[in-house]
Design an enzyme around this catalytic site. Structure first.
Site, short mmCIF file in Angstrom:
data_model
loop_
_atom_site.label_atom_id
_atom_site.label_comp_id
_atom_site.label_asym_id
_atom_site.label_seq_id
_atom_site.Cartn_x
_atom_site.Cartn_y
_atom_site.Cartn_z
N THR A 98 0.87 -1.17 0.00
CA THR A 98 0.00 0.00 0.00
C THR A 98 0.90 1.22 0.00
O THR A 98 1.58 1.51 0.98
CB THR A 98 -0.92 0.02 1.23
OG1 THR A 98 -1.80 -1.11 1.16
CG2 THR A 98 -1.76 1.28 1.27
N LYS A 173 -7.31 1.61 -3.24
CA LYS A 173 -7.01 1.27 -1.84
C LYS A 173 -7.21 2.49 -0.95
O LYS A 173 -7.67 2.36 0.19
CB LYS A 173 -5.57 0.76 -1.72
CG LYS A 173 -5.15 0.36 -0.31
CD LYS A 173 -5.99 -0.77 0.26
CE LYS A 173 -5.60 -1.11 1.71
NZ LYS A 173 -4.34 -1.85 1.81
N LYS A 241 -0.54 5.70 8.27
CA LYS A 241 0.25 5.77 7.04
C LYS A 241 -0.66 5.81 5.82
O LYS A 241 -0.51 6.65 4.92
CB LYS A 241 1.19 4.56 6.94
CG LYS A 241 2.10 4.58 5.71
CD LYS A 241 2.49 3.18 5.26
CE LYS A 241 1.37 2.53 4.49
NZ LYS A 241 1.75 1.28 3.80
#
Length: 290
Positions: A98, A173, A241
């Protein structure tokens, strides 16, 4: 099988994902920065381990990556001992990290100069999804590249879809994490409200989970939230994050993510309370402290 694969990064996701490939009969070579993790993988599965990404990738037809962030990704792809130092022309890199859409596009251009295909392919489903081979994979890249690897990723995916050019997987995502942040905050507030109102929250959840309020988070995390347990899956540090990747992208494309920014700060509160490794449902713990 004739297809040789490399898997770079054996964290909580990569370890079982590479394992599924080995169990499916693929010739798997792994690399992990911490060699003890690679040795543990070799004890659990059939395959080989190498000391650098370059050595692991040199004979692979498909190279999978699952590392921490943009900088880690650049290091394993184009660092001194990175994948591009040895990867053969015509291979495919499938990146499950990711990361930002920008780094996906950047690395895809570098790969293209060497005749290597690149797909950004972040996953959803958490550690349990990786272990059970039930991940959802969102991909960006060329259709021909996706078709080459789609049957391979089926060994650990319950669903995968190509969503557009390189970067599209990462953008999807981001949307996934934006949705989760809002849902978890809503569930945390509902439980907080119910506890203050003196309700039997588990009984209420049993009822409302059969209606429009139902969500994966409610089905899988409400009980552990009620019990004050936050040791199940995706950590707050990782979520922050991911949300910061989404917020940075929003600044570039002009979208407004007011709720996402607010929930990101709520997760910062959880971190300040020492909950860095709590799972994302720990937003309720923050409310208990307020």
């Amino acid at each position: 099988m004739a297809i040789k694969v490399a898997f770079i990064g054996l964290g909580v996701m990569g370890f079982p994902m590479a394992g599924h490939l080995a169990k499916a009969g693929y010739d798997v070579t792994v690399f992990n920065r911490t060699q003890s993790k690679a040795q543990a993988w070799l004890k659990a599965y059939s395959g080989q381990s190498e000391l650098t990404p370059s050595l692991a990738a040199q004979s692979a037809d498909v190279i999978f990556i699952c590392v921490g962030n943009d900088d880690d990704l650049r290091a394993v792809v184009c660092g001194e001992h990175g994948i591009l130092a040895s990867a053969k022309k015509g291979c495919v890199i499938v990146d499950h990290t990711t990361a930002s859409a920008d780094v996906a596009r950047e690395l895809a251009k570098l790969c293209d100069t060497k005749g290597i295909d690149f797909l950004d392919a972040p996953v959803s489903g958490g550690q349990a999804g990786a272990e059970n081979g039930q991940l959802t994979i969102m991909l960006g890249g060329e259709k021909t590249s996706f078709e080459r690897i789609s049957s391979i990723i089926e060994v650990y995916a319950r669903f995968s879809r190509l969503l557009g050019p390189v970067g599209s997987g990462q953008l999807a995502k981001m949307m996934n994490q934006i949705c989760i942040a809002g849902v978890v905050q809503g569930l945390a507030e509902a439980l907080h409200f119910g506890q203050h109102a003196g309700m039997d929250c588990q009984a209420v959840i049993d009822v409302i989970s059969k209606g429009a309020a139902q969500s994966w988070q409610m089905e899988n995390r409400a009980k552990t939230m009620i019990d004050g347990k936050y040791e199940f899956g995706f950590a707050v540090d990782w979520m922050r994050k991911d949300l910061n990747i989404a917020l940075n992208e929003a600044r570039k494309n002009g979208s407004t993510l007011a709720l996402t920014a607010l929930v990101d700060q709520f997760y910062a509160d959880v971190q300040r309370q020492g909950g860095n490794r709590f799972d994302t449902s720990s937003l309720l713990a923050r409310l208990h402290k307020s």
